[in-house]
Design a protein around this motif. Structure first.
Motif, PDB file in Angstrom:
ATOM      1  N   VAL A  15       0.841  -1.209   0.000  1.00  0.00           N
ATOM      2  CA  VAL A  15       0.000   0.000   0.000  1.00  0.00           C
ATOM      3  C   VAL A  15       0.868   1.248   0.000  1.00  0.00           C
ATOM      4  N   VAL A  16       1.883   1.270   0.858  1.00  0.00           N
ATOM      5  CA  VAL A  16       2.781   2.432   0.912  1.00  0.00           C
ATOM      6  C   VAL A  16       3.513   2.596  -0.413  1.00  0.00           C
ATOM      7  N   TRP A  17       3.992   1.484  -0.978  1.00  0.00           N
ATOM      8  CA  TRP A  17       4.689   1.531  -2.262  1.00  0.00           C
ATOM      9  C   TRP A  17       3.780   2.088  -3.355  1.00  0.00           C
ATOM     10  N   LEU A  43       2.044   6.475  -6.964  1.00  0.00           N
ATOM     11  CA  LEU A  43       0.961   7.308  -7.504  1.00  0.00           C
ATOM     12  C   LEU A  43       1.157   8.785  -7.177  1.00  0.00           C
ATOM     13  N   ALA A  44       1.868   9.070  -6.093  1.00  0.00           N
ATOM     14  CA  ALA A  44       2.088  10.468  -5.709  1.00  0.00           C
ATOM     15  C   ALA A  44       2.959  11.193  -6.711  1.00  0.00           C
ATOM     16  N   GLY A  45       3.749  10.451  -7.475  1.00  0.00           N
ATOM     17  CA  GLY A  45       4.585  11.070  -8.491  1.00  0.00           C
ATOM     18  C   GLY A  45       5.749  11.868  -7.947  1.00  0.00           C
ATOM     19  N   PHE A  77      12.256   5.360 -11.704  1.00  0.00           N
ATOM     20  CA  PHE A  77      12.950   5.060 -10.451  1.00  0.00           C
ATOM     21  C   PHE A  77      12.061   4.314  -9.465  1.00  0.00           C
ATOM     22  N   VAL A  78      10.779   4.654  -9.411  1.00  0.00           N
ATOM     23  CA  VAL A  78       9.846   3.979  -8.497  1.00  0.00           C
ATOM     24  C   VAL A  78       8.635   3.509  -9.307  1.00  0.00           C
ATOM     25  N   PRO A  79       8.747   2.331  -9.947  1.00  0.00           N
ATOM     26  CA  PRO A  79       7.609   1.819 -10.720  1.00  0.00           C
ATOM     27  C   PRO A  79       6.494   1.341  -9.794  1.00  0.00           C
ATOM     28  N   ARG A  80       5.288   1.252 -10.345  1.00  0.00           N
ATOM     29  CA  ARG A  80       4.165   0.755  -9.560  1.00  0.00           C
ATOM     30  C   ARG A  80       4.302  -0.754  -9.339  1.00  0.00           C
TER      31      ARG A  80
END
Length: 280
Positions: free
Chosen positions: A38-40, A45-47, A53-56
């Motif tokens: 959930v945090v990830w 989603l926050a962008g 660098f931070v894929p979903r």
């Protein structure tokens, strides 16, 4: 008194609590994984960072599926399926751990029973333990080439100090009373080591083996820097060259999850092989 529990009620409550406990032990790790996902997802989603660098999580899952299947004529990653990469890595780790742990335990028993040998070898083991694997991997490549030999040697050298130091400490801490009693009954030095010292040291030796496996696993990416495909470390290194973060994360998760499974198996073996832990 009316508010107090009888012995039978207290026993039943204790039994009920013990029955619930295994479920809690399973539920808590699953809950922590759910919170992590959930945090990830929220961070992605926050962008705040670019998706490169931070894929979903779903992107990483698709990468894992692609690496595990043949799609549009492409087999997994670099011509190998995910399980084939993992198999090659586990085979290298197993070979390195067997060599490193066997040598480490043998050295530990010798160092724990022969004081002058410990004085000579312990500084060298500490020196090796403090070296990062990359510090000597390139030297191993120069000496042994880029095939399997330097990889297995690196993993063995990573595993050896932890097993040796844990075994040395455990052997040296064997109960003096039991040792003296065995000697008084006429046991030879070899019999004392085999029947008294080694069983007493076995619990801590198993702890050293678990640490050794962890050290080998933490060195696997370094071991597969050269000619590491197929192999999870090779996948991580190759994908990082192209900023392929989802594949890098799949490799990291594959290493971490398989490491958890192996550690769980080692703990299960330890419980069966050393039922006297904490009872001496």
């Amino acid at each position: 008194m009316g508010g107090s529990l009888s012995e039978g009620e207290r026993s039943g409550a204790g039994t009920s609590a013990r029955r619930r406990w295994p479920g809690v032990r399973i539920l808590l790790p699953l809950l922590s994984v759910a919170v992590f996902l959930v945090v990830w997802q929220g961070v992605a989603l926050a962008g705040v960072w670019n998706e490169t660098f931070v894929p979903r999580p779903i992107t990483v899952w698709r990468a894992a599926v692609d690496m595990s299947t043949t799609h549009e004529g492409v087999v997994g990653y670099q011509g190998y399926l995910l399980w084939e990469h993992l198999y090659m890595t586990l085979r290298r780790v197993l070979a390195g751990v067997v060599v490193g742990v066997t040598a480490g335990v043998a050295l530990g028993v010798a160092m724990g029973t022969v004081g002058w040998l410990r004085s000579i070898l312990e500084p060298w083991l500490t020196f090796l333990r403090t070296l990062p694997p990359l510090a000597y991997f390139f030297l191993l490549v120069i000496w042994l080439g880029i095939d399997e030999a330097p990889k297995v040697t690196l993993l063995a050298l990573a595993a050896l100090p932890a097993a040796a130091i844990a075994t040395t400490t455990a052997v040296a801490a064997a109960p003096v009373g039991l040792v003296e009693a065995a000697r008084a009954l006429g046991a030879t030095r070899l019999q004392v080591i085999r029947d008294v010292v080694f069983p007493a040291a076995l619990p801590e030796t198993f702890t050293g083996v678990r640490l050794a496996v962890g050290m080998a696993y933490s060195s696997v990416v370094a071991a597969e820097l050269f000619n590491g495909l197929p192999g999870i470390g090779g996948v991580v290194k190759d994908a990082s060259n192209y900023n392929n973060t989802p594949v890098v994360l799949v490799g990291i998760f594959a290493i971490g999850i398989s490491g958890l499974v192996i550690d769980g198996l080692l703990r299960a073996v330890e419980r069966r092989a050393v039922p006297w832990r904490g009872k001496l």
